[in-house]
Motif scaffolding. Sequence first.
Motif, PDB file in Angstrom:
ATOM      1  N   GLU A   1      15.508  -1.634 100.528  1.00 20.20           N
ATOM      2  CA  GLU A   1      15.686  -0.964 101.818  1.00 20.20           C
ATOM      3  C   GLU A   1      15.063   0.422 101.769  1.00 20.20           C
ATOM      4  OE1 GLU A   1      19.378   0.706 104.567  1.00 20.20           O
ATOM      5  OE2 GLU A   1      19.711  -1.054 103.300  1.00 20.20           O
ATOM      6  N   ARG A   2      14.260   0.725 102.777  1.00 17.16           N
ATOM      7  CA  ARG A   2      13.629   2.039 102.884  1.00 17.16           C
ATOM      8  C   ARG A   2      14.538   2.969 103.684  1.00 17.16           C
ATOM      9  NH1 ARG A   2      10.543   4.232 106.942  1.00 17.16           N
ATOM     10  NH2 ARG A   2       9.066   5.889 106.350  1.00 17.16           N
ATOM     11  N   ILE A   3      14.625   4.215 103.276  1.00 15.60           N
ATOM     12  CA  ILE A   3      15.470   5.195 103.953  1.00 15.60           C
ATOM     13  C   ILE A   3      14.616   6.319 104.528  1.00 15.60           C
ATOM     14  CG2 ILE A   3      17.329   6.886 103.698  1.00 15.60           C
ATOM     15  CD1 ILE A   3      18.334   4.072 103.484  1.00 15.60           C
ATOM     16  N   GLU A   4      14.680   6.491 105.843  1.00 15.37           N
ATOM     17  CA  GLU A   4      14.027   7.625 106.497  1.00 15.37           C
ATOM     18  C   GLU A   4      15.095   8.607 106.961  1.00 15.37           C
ATOM     19  OE1 GLU A   4      10.544   8.603 109.784  1.00 15.37           O
ATOM     20  OE2 GLU A   4      11.895   6.919 110.165  1.00 15.37           O
ATOM     21  N   LEU A   5      14.916   9.874 106.608  1.00 14.08           N
ATOM     22  CA  LEU A   5      15.882  10.909 106.974  1.00 14.08           C
ATOM     23  C   LEU A   5      15.186  12.017 107.765  1.00 14.08           C
ATOM     24  CD1 LEU A   5      17.868  11.340 103.616  1.00 14.08           C
ATOM     25  CD2 LEU A   5      18.426   9.847 105.552  1.00 14.08           C
TER      26      LEU A   5
END
Length: 614
Positions: free
Chosen positions: A505-509
């Motif tokens: 899973e990729r996390i964009e913040l």
Amino acid sequence: MTSSPTSPVAVLDSVFGYDSFRGDQAEIIDHVVSGGDAVVLMPTGGGKSLCYQVPSLVRPGTGVVVSPLIALMQDQVDALAALGVRAAFLNSTLDSRTSAAVEADLLAGRLDLLYLAPERLVQERTLRLLDRARLALFAIDEAHCVSQWGHDFRTDYLGLSVLHERFPTVPRIALTATATRATHEELTSRLRMEGARHFVASFDRPNIRYRIVEKQQPRAQLLQFLRTEHPGDAGIVYCLSRRSVDQTAEALRAAGIDALAYHAGLTEQERAERQARFLREDGVVMVATIAFGMGIDKPDVRFVAHLDLPKSVEGYYQETGRAGRDGLPATAWMAYGLSDVVQLRRMIDQSEGSEAHKRSQRSHLDAMLALCETLGCRRQQILRYFGQDSPPCGNCDTCLEPPAGWDATVPVQKLLSAIIRLDRERGQRFGAGQIVDVLRGKDNPRSAQADHAALSVWGIGADLDEQAWRAVIRQVLARDLIAAVGDYGTLVVTEKAGPVLRGEERIELRKPSGTGAGARSRARGSGERTAAAALSGAEAELFERLRAWRARQAKEQGVPAYVVFADATLAGIAESRPATLGELRGISGVGDKKLELYGESVLGVVGAAGPEPS
């Protein structure tokens, strides 16, 4: 009123001084006037009160209004009396002689509107009194209070189903500004209004600008916000604790701002006096817990600020909705930080409610966190929560200054690994501060004692500064990939973190803004967001003369300034400079009674200002 006009439009014009209804008002009013029940969801400032006040004046009998706060009933009645409406209230603040006189007026048909608290209405003695009266309708204000899963539950509201059973021929109208689909369904069921017609207006308040900034030095940030954007304006500042309320009010007073504290630790008399000052004087800032505000009808609140994270979007929306009720521009400002997430999650976990109630509270908080951390339009996020769609608003911080997103997958994996390594290899759990020091390889006594420098995760996050790591932790907490547990808010990894750790899973913040104060809106300079914004120099001068005249009138009568005239009406007078009573009567907000009471005096103020320079 001694004689009521027969049509809603005639009432609107002669009593309230408006020439047309807004939105669904006309349809709602016609439905209730014809005897139908209605459930009305309409935003604060959208004109809910007219939806029951006008039918009460058109239909035979007295309109009974269920209102949750007795402290505000006097001001509600004063505002109606200034319009020539025969209004009264029955509550515990009245002595027996005054109560008897109100009851006699009700039975004699001398009242247009009667305000009752729910606990008073459901008493058998009150119900027997209403049995003997001619009733135009029942209006249940703040109807969301009947929802046990909502943010503002009131036990006494559960008894209001008696109105359906005991007065089946009297129309009922239930009104609220904050209801999700679930709350809407619950209030309909509990009030036995399944057969009612439902009116759901847009919850959008386009005049309110939403802005959320990273909390660093919150009181200093608040002071900068007030000085640069709202000097001299009336507003509300919400804090989570009584201690924070007292300290913040003291800090604002020390900075020269007329600030008052309001919370349940004050005596009833102190709260009443401070509420009266806020309502009746210009430019007062009320610093309060959420115990303050419901039912407040002050139209010229120019800002609502939060120094702590609200527990739900419903609470946030209702609290911010107390700004800009006059339709003029207002600001909803909030400082939000990591400690807010930790504190509210801990409060939920340690509460005495059932597990189902805790799950509900967690879901409310998760939605609030999502609003704070969104990369998109905040207004879109709020409206989506209430089941409504809208395009980006162009009038919130994320629209005006779009935040940058970044691929934070690797830093998040580093964070999760550090928490896991400290637990597994040292048997230790820490709060955010120590986790950040380990990631950045920063020596401190705790690290030296436990030899944290020997861990494989020591210093693997040295490329980010402390503020950036705290932003990462805050956002990861908001996504429930980690949790803060125990009295000290120590961090643990949740089951949801598995896919991130495995690289699935990729996390964009959001990138940190780099400033805790928050950039000021490009669309506003000092003084632009007032009623006088569009007025010329001479018009603005007349507007201020009219405000001074209004303040004297309000003080003499012991009523809030807006009961005399709203800012928007004064701005209309300043712009058009009426020379006759007929011209003054044509201005929005000037009805027959106010023309009679204030017409000549207002014309005197306008005349003394002289003609507008050509």
